[in-house]
Each structure stands twice: as C-alpha cells, then as structure tokens.
Scaffold this motif. Sequence first.
Motif, short mmCIF file in Angstrom:
data_model
loop_
_atom_site.label_atom_id
_atom_site.label_comp_id
_atom_site.label_asym_id
_atom_site.label_seq_id
_atom_site.Cartn_x
_atom_site.Cartn_y
_atom_site.Cartn_z
N ASP A 240 -19.00 -10.57 -14.52
CA ASP A 240 -17.59 -10.94 -14.41
C ASP A 240 -17.42 -12.43 -14.67
O ASP A 240 -18.30 -13.23 -14.31
CB ASP A 240 -17.11 -10.60 -12.99
CG ASP A 240 -15.61 -10.39 -12.90
OD1 ASP A 240 -14.91 -10.68 -13.89
OD2 ASP A 240 -15.14 -9.96 -11.83
N ILE A 241 -16.33 -12.79 -15.30
CA ILE A 241 -15.98 -14.20 -15.48
C ILE A 241 -14.50 -14.34 -15.21
O ILE A 241 -13.70 -13.48 -15.60
CB ILE A 241 -16.36 -14.72 -16.89
CG1 ILE A 241 -16.03 -16.21 -17.03
CG2 ILE A 241 -15.66 -13.93 -17.99
CD1 ILE A 241 -16.62 -16.86 -18.28
N SER A 245 -5.53 -20.23 -17.53
CA SER A 245 -5.29 -21.34 -18.45
C SER A 245 -4.78 -22.59 -17.74
O SER A 245 -5.15 -23.70 -18.11
CB SER A 245 -4.33 -20.92 -19.56
OG SER A 245 -3.37 -20.04 -19.09
N ASP A 309 -3.63 -15.00 -7.30
CA ASP A 309 -4.74 -14.05 -7.28
C ASP A 309 -5.24 -13.88 -5.85
O ASP A 309 -5.37 -14.85 -5.12
CB ASP A 309 -5.89 -14.54 -8.18
CG ASP A 309 -5.49 -14.50 -9.64
OD1 ASP A 309 -4.84 -13.53 -10.05
OD2 ASP A 309 -5.81 -15.46 -10.37
#
Length: 443
Positions: A240-241, A245, A309
Amino acid sequence: MGKGPSTVPKYWSKAETLSRHEMKHLQALRLSETVRRVYENVPFYKQKFDEAGIKPDDIRNVEDLSKLPFTYKQDLRDNYPYGLFATPRENVVRIHASSGTTGKQTVVGYTENDLKIWGEISARALTAAGADNRDYVHISYGYGLFTGGLGLHCGAETIHATTIPVSVGNTKRQIQIMKDFGSTVLCCTPSYALYLAETLEDMGCTPADIHLKYGVFGAEPWTEQMRREIERRLGIRAYDIYGLSEIMGPGVSFECEEQTGMHINEDHFIAEVIDPDTGEVLPDGEQGELVFTCITKEALPLIRYRTRDITTLTRKPCSCGRTLVKMTKPCGRTDDMLIIRGVNVFPSQIESVLLSMGQASPYYMLIVDRKDNLDTLEIQVEMTDDMFSDAVRKIEDRENQIRAQVESTLGIAAKVTLVEPKSIQRSQGKAVRVIDKRKEIAY
Ligand code: DLL
C-alpha cells in the motif's frame, strides 16, 4: 532481464531509522522554521495566527502544534489558485491539481527542492516494497495533473530503476508491454491492478507469462481481502502507498514488508489524529481524522491540514527496523461515509464482507437512494462466470446469504443484486464504488 547487482540498501534513507528523540528534535527545528516562514509569506496564515493570538516564537516543540489552527480544503479553494503559496511564483517549477468529487479543484505547487524531496519519499516507498536499480518499474497511474504518475516516476528514477511511464488505459497493450519489456514492479490503483489481472486472464495468460514481483498500489481505500485477491491473481506481493496532493502526492506514507500499516515520512510531514467533531488530538491507537503539517515544503507548506481520512497511528516497534510512526490503512474519508437509516458505514467495510464470504467477485457498486423518506442501499455484485450458469434459485440463495451477512456484520439492511459478469464498469484510476442518488453524485 537482470541489470546486474543491486546497489541499494534495505532502507532508502537514514531518516527512516532515527531514534524517537532524534526525530522529535528534527521535527521541532523544521516546524518552528516553517511556522515562521508561512507567517511571513502567506497572508492567510498571518491573519489566522493573529486571530488565534499566536506568534511564530510560540511554536518551539512538536507539542506546541496543537496551538495552531487547522487548514481545510476549502481554504485552498478560497485562495485558488496560488494564494497559499509561500514562495515567489518564479520558484515554483511544477503544478498539480486534484479535482475531488465536488467543488472547485485545488492547485498545488512544488519548488525544485520540493520535487527532490518527493523523489526521495517515493524512493523510500519503492525500496520498502523490495524494488531496486535492477527493477523495471511499470507506472500505470495517470500522468498529468494527478500526482500518481509523476510521483512514482520520480521515485523510480531516484532508485535508478528502469522506469516505464505507461500511464492509464489501453489495458491489453499494458499486458503486452509487461511481457515484452519485463516489468517487475507495477504501480497503479488497486482497482486497476485487478482489472489488469482480469485482462491477463482474458488474454489466456497466467502470472508466469509476465515478470511482475511487486505492486505499489494506492490512491483509494482497499481492503486486506482485495490485497490477497490481487496478490493471488498477479502472483506478486502487493504494498500500500498513501498520499494526497495537498501534502505532496504519493509517498506521504508507505508499507514495508510487514504489511501492517504505512510508515509516515515524518521527517517531512508531522501526523496527528484528531476527533473530527471536536478537533481534539487523540492518543495513538484511537481512530480519528488524520491531520498533516508539512515541515520541509517550500511552495505550499500547509499547517495542520485536515485530510478527512480516517485512520489510527501506532509507534509500536516494527520488525522492518523503521522507526517512523505507522498509520493503519485508511478505511475511508469522513465525507465518503454512508449513513443508511442512521447506521454509519464505509464502502470499504462492505467490500470486506463481500470478499471474505468468497461468494462474490471483487466488482461491486453501492447505490444509495431515499424512498418514502427512508434511505435505501442496493449492493450490486458481479457474478463470476461459474455462478452465472447457476439456476435462478441458486442465485437467489446467494443474494440472501450476502444480504444476511451484511446485516449481521454491519447492521445495515441492504438489497443485494447479483449482476452479470463484466457488467460493472472497470476503473482505470480511482474506482467509482458509490452512486448516491440522494445527492446526485458518484464517487
Ligand atoms: O491519490 C495521491 C496518490 C497517488 C496516492 C498514487 C497513492 C498513490 P489525491 O488525488 O489528492 O492524491 O487523493 C488523495 O486519496 O486523501 C485519500 O482519501 C485517498 N488515498 C490515497 N492513497 C490512499 C490509500 C492521491 N493508500 C486522497 N488508501 C487521500 C486509502 C487513499 N485512501
């Protein structure tokens, strides 16, 4: 197709293994310098700090961070396009932008040094996944204003891998390129990795016909079950990464061989988890909204940026030896949470139930509506070819089993419809999983 011996170590940078004491010291220095710089160069921050009665001198340690006000996506929109830049425009050598599901796009900028740091953190992510200068890194994230393509690109070049900038689309050709060029590392969204796996199978090939070893997948939430599915179908290890932005792009955090969460590059970005309703900072281990402060960015150093998030942080020692704080896989964004008749649920929780049952393919769509003043949820799941040839009765039984499992696990009543194989649109970038007819949006 080897390129000779590897010359890279297990970690890309010394910063990945600093002691907690060294890291906090470095962060404090960089934080106080950044706070001064934004106060002096960004009128928006000067006004915000003045209103809160804070002077740059008040911020000396990481603990002082909580005195500072938050920055929201709306602040970027209100100062569109360049109003939050902290450096004269002549120093900005690159622009990216993110569109988001609703509203005006946000514009982000990078100085030459910012790009160097981005290359470095993206290199750390690729190295942690096992890539080195002998690899062929196949980049199927979109190139353009989206940060995925160019972000992984600069990381792949930094580790001196052979970089293959394929971008998105033309999926059969991508498989051909993988075969012919010898791609060993695949970088794309997890949903596109699955589509590539499906296309490989449709072309009558198996993972043995290509040379892939690792995948570096991110830009959207994906479950452990999805990881296993991708690993099995492509014959790789999938890492996962994470990134966004506004903070930099891919590489803000990355997974190591332990695959139990992502190490945050905290020598560049300080992470906090807060209660999204009260703004209070939560202790490690508690789930909440992730907030980042950039401490080395020159063009756009955001202070306490609310990512929306949802994750948790842990500082437990990791077997890989990195000391960087870890975040769990984000289960979704506060604004993607579905509220169905008062029950909160993230699309990723539904994905987890569907895939752990082994009764459905990994292609699904959630359709939310309101009928007679009540929220409704329909889960459309694709059948596999085998299921499709089953008798109608058997298909109905399967729908009932899935419905019962969703209800008992998540507490939501949903209609489950098994649909024909390949009838759900495949994604090439970030997958669209939800159609919310109440708000007339899809995301
Ligand atoms: O998606 C940057 C990126 C590109 C990350 C390629 C990883 C790989 P944005 O378009 O600005 O940037 O979207 C950022 O995507 O706030 C999360 O909600 C979501 N996201 C990114 N990575 C992950 C991940 C890129 N690994 C938004 N897991 C973020 C879950 C992710 N969600």
